[in-house]
Design an enzyme around this catalytic site. Structure first.
Site, short mmCIF file in Angstrom:
data_model
loop_
_atom_site.label_atom_id
_atom_site.label_comp_id
_atom_site.label_asym_id
_atom_site.label_seq_id
_atom_site.Cartn_x
_atom_site.Cartn_y
_atom_site.Cartn_z
N ARG A 60 52.59 36.11 37.86
CA ARG A 60 52.41 35.64 39.26
C ARG A 60 53.70 35.32 40.00
O ARG A 60 53.65 34.64 41.04
CB ARG A 60 51.53 34.38 39.30
CG ARG A 60 50.24 34.43 38.52
CD ARG A 60 49.32 35.49 39.03
NE ARG A 60 47.98 35.39 38.44
CZ ARG A 60 47.15 36.43 38.36
NH1 ARG A 60 47.51 37.62 38.81
NH2 ARG A 60 45.96 36.27 37.83
N ASP A 290 46.07 40.08 28.59
CA ASP A 290 45.71 40.15 30.01
C ASP A 290 45.74 38.76 30.64
O ASP A 290 44.89 38.41 31.46
CB ASP A 290 44.34 40.81 30.21
CG ASP A 290 44.08 41.17 31.67
OD1 ASP A 290 45.05 41.21 32.45
OD2 ASP A 290 42.91 41.38 32.04
N HIS A 294 44.55 31.61 37.05
CA HIS A 294 44.16 31.09 38.37
C HIS A 294 43.83 29.62 38.17
O HIS A 294 43.42 29.21 37.08
CB HIS A 294 42.93 31.81 38.91
CG HIS A 294 43.09 33.29 39.07
ND1 HIS A 294 43.80 33.86 40.10
CD2 HIS A 294 42.63 34.33 38.33
CE1 HIS A 294 43.77 35.18 39.99
NE2 HIS A 294 43.06 35.49 38.91
O1 DOR Z 1 40.52 39.84 35.88
C1 DOR Z 1 41.59 40.35 36.12
N1 DOR Z 1 42.58 39.69 36.72
N2 DOR Z 1 41.77 41.62 35.77
C2 DOR Z 1 42.86 42.31 36.14
O2 DOR Z 1 42.96 43.44 35.78
C3 DOR Z 1 43.90 41.68 36.99
C4 DOR Z 1 43.88 40.24 36.82
C5 DOR Z 1 44.69 39.47 37.81
O3 DOR Z 1 45.81 39.89 38.13
O4 DOR Z 1 44.24 38.41 38.24
ZN ZN Z 2 45.58 43.00 33.89
#
Ligand code: DOR
Ligand code: ZN
Length: 434
Positions: A60, A290, A294
């Protein structure tokens, strides 16, 4: 020698042996002695693993540093035994050209605690690979039509890069969403992005290029089957699975609701099982978190509003070590999936293994030290975890190139982490910078 790691149970060559590791200039210089070192670290009884290589994180930074930045993200990585991360290009601005790539590189070099690569987005592919992007992707297939995807894959192929594919078909998703808009049950997220969307997008990506393809966060048994068949037919395709697609499924919405919104979405428990099988067999060669942080207040919104993504870089290896303890996966497969295979997929020659000549990226683990995952002990700015209360085995200490980077606290200055440029970066540019 600079350092002797003395008496640990060292994972090397697919098995565990009691052995001293001798480190010089950040690299493993010898396994077994006798040698002489300036310093030593007694690790008798501890398991010594190669650091994990997480080829899929979203830190981010730049743009959304309230969710994560290079320091918090890489500290979380170090605390979870991840010694190399590969940051995805969907930051703000997106890393779609040389200037955005260079800007992110400056920030990451200043603040990262662990070693890192940067991926390039679906922009100026040749330029991005020339700058040193490790791969092009994740490519969000649902954001593009077939012509655009074909063109992009052609460009990546032409520049000898690796495309990494987020496989979900946009047309399938939009058609499903239409009829479901009024529904508020968080499970609607999984129903609106069904397994067929993943299968269609994997089939499409495999049909649009004949060269190497990497499939990100594989989530369905059907997708796995397509990849197995493609491999049998001789295709160069690799895949990663994320911890949440192994450990969570649609039933978990009942307790965690919109917090579990993620793309691709959570699936069924039979998909969990198929993915575990695929990972054990090696049809899925790698794990990647991954990590997509948030904040709780963002995740708490209604299902259509909440952002998609789960934090995971700090809990991936600890949860896998507990899965090893519970006999869900053998240690050698877990280490291969966490370290060796991801380094191989991206061609990171110094990483992913405990062997002479490799970087001394090590994770020291007391395998008896099981503990609960608790959000307040984690280091990500996300400030929550989908694994609250689960048992995990966190590392005691993490080392990158022979330096302790985490030993319960940050043990190195931010900016210690180095960039590992991809193979596309021209030798002349490397010389210029040096
Ligand atoms: O759930 C997800 N969030 N999948 C993704 O591929 C991108 C990611 C994000 O960048 O928040
Ligand atoms: Zn991703």
């Amino acid at each position: 020698m600079d350092l002797q790691i003395r008496g640990g149970r060292v994972f090397m060559g697919k098995r565990v042996q009691v052995m001293d590791i001798w480190i010089k200039d950040g690299r493993i210089a010898a396994l077994g002695g006798p040698h002489v070192a300036d310093d030593h670290l007694d690790v008798a009884g501890l398991l010594v693993l190669p650091g994990a290589v997480d080829i899929h994180v979203h830190f981010r930074d730049p743009g959304q540093t309230h969710k994560e930045d290079w320091e918090t993200g890489s500290l979380a990585a170090a605390a979870g035994g991840v010694t190399t991360v590969v940051d995805q290009p969907n930051t703000l601005p997106a890393v779609n050209d040389a200037s955005a790539y260079r800007d992110k590189l400056i920030t990451a070099r200043r603040h990262s605690i662990v070693d890192f690569c940067l991926n390039g987005g679906p922009g100026n592919v040749q330029e991005l690979l020339g700058e040193g992007a490790a791969a092009i992707g994740e490519i969000f297939t649902y954001e593009m039509g077939e012509e655009r995807l074909r063109d992009l894959l052609f460009q990546v192929e032409d520049a000898d890069g690796l495309p990494t594919i987020h496989a979900e078909d946009g047309w399938t998703i939009r058609r499903c969403e239409e009829g479901m808009r009024g529904q508020q049950d968080p499970d609607v997220h999984s129903r609106s992005r069904p397994p067929q969307a993943e299968e269609a997008a994997i089939a499409q990506a495999l049909s649009l290029t004949q060269k190497r393809v990497h499939i990100c966060h594989l989530s369905t048994s059907g997708g796995l089957e397509l990849i197995r068949r493609a491999k049998k037919a001789g295709r160069a395709v690799t895949a990663e699975v994320a911890p949440h697609h192994l450990l969570l499924n649609r039933r978990d919405y009942r307790k965690q609701g919109t917090f579990l919104k993620v793309n691709p979405p959570l699936r069924s428990s039979s998909d969990n099982q198929a993915l575990w099988d695929g990972l054990r067999r090696g049809d899925i060669e790698a794990m990647a978190s991954d990590h997509a942080p948030h904040l709780p207040e963002e995740k708490r919104q209604e299902i259509w509003e909440a952002p998609s993504g789960l934090p995971g870089v700090e809990t991936m290896l600890p949860l896998m070590l507990d899965a090893v303890r519970a006999n869900r996966i053998p240690l050698d497969r877990a280490v291969d999936a966490l370290s060796t295979a991801p380094a191989r997929i991206l061609g990171l020659k110094g990483k992913g293994e405990i062997a002479v000549g490799k970087d001394a990226d090590l994770v020291l683990v007391d395998t008896r030290a099981r503990s609960e995952v608790l959000a307040y002990r984690l280091h990500s700015r996300a400030d929550w975890t989908p694994y609250q209360g689960r048992t995990a085995i966190f590392p005691r200490l993490t080392m990158v190139r022979g330096e302790v980077v985490f030993d319960g606290d940050m043990a190195v200055r931010p900016g210690y982490g180095q960039n590992l440029p991809g193979p596309g970066r021209s030798a002349s540019r490397v010389r210029e910078e040096d």
